[in-house]
Design a protein around this motif. Structure first.
Motif, PDB file in Angstrom:
ATOM      1  N   THR A  52      -1.228  -7.707   4.938  1.00  0.00           N
ATOM      2  CA  THR A  52      -2.205  -7.459   6.161  1.00  0.00           C
ATOM      3  C   THR A  52      -3.282  -6.717   5.384  1.00  0.00           C
ATOM      4  N   LEU A  53      -4.662  -7.090   5.690  1.00  0.00           N
ATOM      5  CA  LEU A  53      -5.746  -6.384   4.957  1.00  0.00           C
ATOM      6  C   LEU A  53      -6.742  -5.775   6.170  1.00  0.00           C
ATOM      7  N   ARG A  54      -6.867  -4.358   5.868  1.00  0.00           N
ATOM      8  CA  ARG A  54      -7.694  -3.646   6.538  1.00  0.00           C
ATOM      9  C   ARG A  54      -9.188  -3.191   5.949  1.00  0.00           C
ATOM     10  N   LEU A  55     -10.289  -3.926   6.509  1.00  0.00           N
ATOM     11  CA  LEU A  55     -11.385  -3.869   5.760  1.00  0.00           C
ATOM     12  C   LEU A  55     -12.368  -3.071   6.775  1.00  0.00           C
ATOM     13  N   VAL A  56     -12.845  -1.985   6.178  1.00  0.00           N
ATOM     14  CA  VAL A  56     -13.870  -1.314   6.884  1.00  0.00           C
ATOM     15  C   VAL A  56     -15.324  -1.301   6.587  1.00  0.00           C
ATOM     16  N   LEU A  57     -16.156  -1.704   7.576  1.00  0.00           N
ATOM     17  CA  LEU A  57     -17.833  -1.845   7.406  1.00  0.00           C
ATOM     18  C   LEU A  57     -18.412  -0.683   7.888  1.00  0.00           C
ATOM     19  N   SER A  58     -19.279   0.030   7.552  1.00  0.00           N
ATOM     20  CA  SER A  58     -19.934   1.063   7.929  1.00  0.00           C
ATOM     21  C   SER A  58     -21.560   1.221   7.643  1.00  0.00           C
ATOM     22  N   THR A  59     -22.103   2.022   8.215  1.00  0.00           N
ATOM     23  CA  THR A  59     -23.739   2.550   7.852  1.00  0.00           C
ATOM     24  C   THR A  59     -23.787   3.792   8.185  1.00  0.00           C
ATOM     25  N   TYR A 119     -23.110   7.980  12.021  1.00  0.00           N
ATOM     26  CA  TYR A 119     -22.392   7.002  11.156  1.00  0.00           C
ATOM     27  C   TYR A 119     -21.541   6.104  12.233  1.00  0.00           C
ATOM     28  N   ALA A 120     -21.370   4.973  11.933  1.00  0.00           N
ATOM     29  CA  ALA A 120     -20.476   3.936  12.706  1.00  0.00           C
ATOM     30  C   ALA A 120     -19.697   3.249  12.004  1.00  0.00           C
ATOM     31  N   GLU A 121     -18.717   2.647  12.407  1.00  0.00           N
ATOM     32  CA  GLU A 121     -17.740   1.485  11.713  1.00  0.00           C
ATOM     33  C   GLU A 121     -17.682   0.401  12.445  1.00  0.00           C
ATOM     34  N   VAL A 122     -17.158  -0.820  11.764  1.00  0.00           N
ATOM     35  CA  VAL A 122     -16.566  -1.943  12.560  1.00  0.00           C
ATOM     36  C   VAL A 122     -15.356  -2.192  11.490  1.00  0.00           C
ATOM     37  N   VAL A 123     -14.285  -2.278  12.098  1.00  0.00           N
ATOM     38  CA  VAL A 123     -13.048  -2.645  11.403  1.00  0.00           C
ATOM     39  C   VAL A 123     -12.715  -4.086  11.736  1.00  0.00           C
ATOM     40  N   LEU A 124     -12.347  -4.667  10.406  1.00  0.00           N
ATOM     41  CA  LEU A 124     -11.735  -5.850  10.439  1.00  0.00           C
ATOM     42  C   LEU A 124     -10.149  -6.142   9.797  1.00  0.00           C
ATOM     43  N   GLU A 125      -9.251  -6.517  10.748  1.00  0.00           N
ATOM     44  CA  GLU A 125      -8.001  -6.346  10.120  1.00  0.00           C
ATOM     45  C   GLU A 125      -7.026  -7.483  10.675  1.00  0.00           C
ATOM     46  N   GLY A 126      -6.468  -8.085   9.428  1.00  0.00           N
ATOM     47  CA  GLY A 126      -5.296  -9.121  10.073  1.00  0.00           C
ATOM     48  C   GLY A 126      -4.459  -9.600   8.529  1.00  0.00           C
ATOM     49  N   THR A 127      -4.043 -10.841   9.069  1.00  0.00           N
ATOM     50  CA  THR A 127      -3.249 -11.504   7.633  1.00  0.00           C
ATOM     51  C   THR A 127      -4.269 -12.600   7.125  1.00  0.00           C
ATOM     52  N   ASP A 128      -5.298 -13.184   7.443  1.00  0.00           N
ATOM     53  CA  ASP A 128      -5.831 -14.121   6.751  1.00  0.00           C
ATOM     54  C   ASP A 128      -7.161 -13.359   6.115  1.00  0.00           C
ATOM     55  N   PHE A 129      -6.703 -13.267   4.954  1.00  0.00           N
ATOM     56  CA  PHE A 129      -7.646 -12.435   3.826  1.00  0.00           C
ATOM     57  C   PHE A 129      -8.897 -13.238   3.624  1.00  0.00           C
ATOM     58  N   ALA A 130      -8.784 -14.328   3.450  1.00  0.00           N
ATOM     59  CA  ALA A 130     -10.350 -15.108   3.312  1.00  0.00           C
ATOM     60  C   ALA A 130     -11.034 -15.382   4.750  1.00  0.00           C
ATOM     61  N   ARG A 131     -10.450 -15.200   5.725  1.00  0.00           N
ATOM     62  CA  ARG A 131     -11.360 -15.129   6.963  1.00  0.00           C
ATOM     63  C   ARG A 131     -11.921 -13.846   7.025  1.00  0.00           C
ATOM     64  N   GLY A 146     -14.549   0.854   3.087  1.00  0.00           N
ATOM     65  CA  GLY A 146     -12.980   1.128   2.713  1.00  0.00           C
ATOM     66  C   GLY A 146     -12.159  -0.112   2.701  1.00  0.00           C
ATOM     67  N   VAL A 147     -11.034  -0.471   1.968  1.00  0.00           N
ATOM     68  CA  VAL A 147     -10.339  -1.397   2.073  1.00  0.00           C
ATOM     69  C   VAL A 147      -9.030  -1.307   1.900  1.00  0.00           C
ATOM     70  N   SER A 148      -7.949  -1.430   2.692  1.00  0.00           N
ATOM     71  CA  SER A 148      -6.405  -1.048   2.363  1.00  0.00           C
ATOM     72  C   SER A 148      -5.487  -2.322   2.901  1.00  0.00           C
ATOM     73  N   PHE A 149      -4.265  -2.258   2.191  1.00  0.00           N
ATOM     74  CA  PHE A 149      -3.198  -3.307   2.425  1.00  0.00           C
ATOM     75  C   PHE A 149      -2.059  -2.966   2.814  1.00  0.00           C
ATOM     76  N   GLY A 150      -1.109  -3.771   3.752  1.00  0.00           N
ATOM     77  CA  GLY A 150      -0.002  -3.175   4.374  1.00  0.00           C
ATOM     78  C   GLY A 150       0.785  -4.202   4.669  1.00  0.00           C
ATOM     79  N   LEU A 151       1.830  -4.028   5.466  1.00  0.00           N
ATOM     80  CA  LEU A 151       2.579  -4.997   5.813  1.00  0.00           C
ATOM     81  C   LEU A 151       2.584  -5.557   7.356  1.00  0.00           C
ATOM     82  N   SER A 152       2.667  -6.734   7.805  1.00  0.00           N
ATOM     83  CA  SER A 152       2.676  -7.198   8.995  1.00  0.00           C
ATOM     84  C   SER A 152       4.213  -6.798   9.862  1.00  0.00           C
ATOM     85  N   ARG A 153       4.014  -6.452  10.908  1.00  0.00           N
ATOM     86  CA  ARG A 153       5.524  -5.956  11.340  1.00  0.00           C
ATOM     87  C   ARG A 153       6.586  -7.012  11.095  1.00  0.00           C
TER      88      ARG A 153
END
Length: 241
Positions: A52-59, A119-131, A146-153
């Motif tokens: 799983t990938l968690r990618l944070v976009l912010s400004t 400051y504000a964020e939009v978070v993208l998270e899931g298992t499809d890294f390419a998407r 920010g970007v971080s990885f983990g395991l799906s349930r």
């Protein structure tokens, strides 16, 4: 009126039946001291690929007027959401707004407010890294924070089940070894607790990815997952016999 006089011996005789009744109840409340009990721990871990990938976009925006800063933040977030929601799909890429704040900025000389920082964020998270990385690369109003990885349930549950089976087997083997080492023929399980933990590998540095993203138009953000360790420990004691 006749006065009754009790001697120490007569008093003892009077209270003797009570003492005889109370003693068994008092004795029954004392738990026997455990003997021939040994406590120990066993553990096992399974290493699995992070999925799983968690990618944070912010400004971060500054200005003299709070309402203006807030409006520009909303515009930036709305533009990002409009873009990434085109690729959103439950589980594969979930989209959400992260933390947001609007703080006053103070003059160092007189301590008065001389501006605002938002400051504000939009978070993208899931298992499809390419998407996820492709969608992030198309966003113009926000940058990588920010970007971080983990395991799906499902992956974590499967790894934990495997590690747990190994840890329990090791616990049983250790119990048998200790029982024989102390000269006993067998054992019974007295008490046990099972605990699990997940340990992730080193995460990518967000600053480096943010710099790359700023210079890449509509290109996927480069990411590389690592591995996580799912560990299960078994703590308990056995009665040797």
């Amino acid at each position: 009126m006749k006065t009754l006089t009790f001697t120490p011996s007569r008093l003892a005789a009077a209270f003797l039946p009570l003492a005889l009744v109370a003693t068994p109840l008092w004795a029954q409340s004392i738990a026997p001291v455990p003997s021939n009990v040994v406590s120990f721990q066993s553990s096992s871990f399974v290493e699995v690929q992070q999925d799983t990938l968690r990618l944070v976009l912010s400004t971060t925006l500054d200005g003299n007027d709070a309402a203006d800063v807030q409006t520009r933040l909303k515009t930036a977030v709305d533009a990002a959401l409009q873009e990434v929601k085109k690729s959103a799909e439950a589980g594969k890429m979930d989209v959400s707004t992260g933390s947001s704040r609007l703080n006053p900025r103070y003059n160092s000389k007189d301590g008065k407010i001389n501006g605002w920082a938002g400051y504000a964020e939009v978070v993208l998270e899931g298992t499809d890294f390419a998407r996820i990385t492709t969608a992030a690369g198309k966003v113009k109003s926000l940058t990588m924070n920010g970007v971080s990885f983990g395991l799906s349930r499902q992956t974590r549950a499967a790894a934990e089940e495997k590690a747990q089976a190994q840890a329990i087997e090791q616990f049983k083997m250790r119990a048998q070894q200790l029982t024989q080492a102390f000269g006993f023929g067998g054992y019974t399980l007295r008490e046990v607790s099972v605990n699990g933990n997940e340990y992730g590998g080193a995460q990518p540095e967000a600053r480096a990815y943010g710099m790359k993203m700023a210079s890449m138009a509509d290109a996927p953000v480069p990411v590389e997952p690592g591995k996580s360790k799912v560990e299960v420990s078994v703590n308990g004691s056995v009665q040797m016999k």
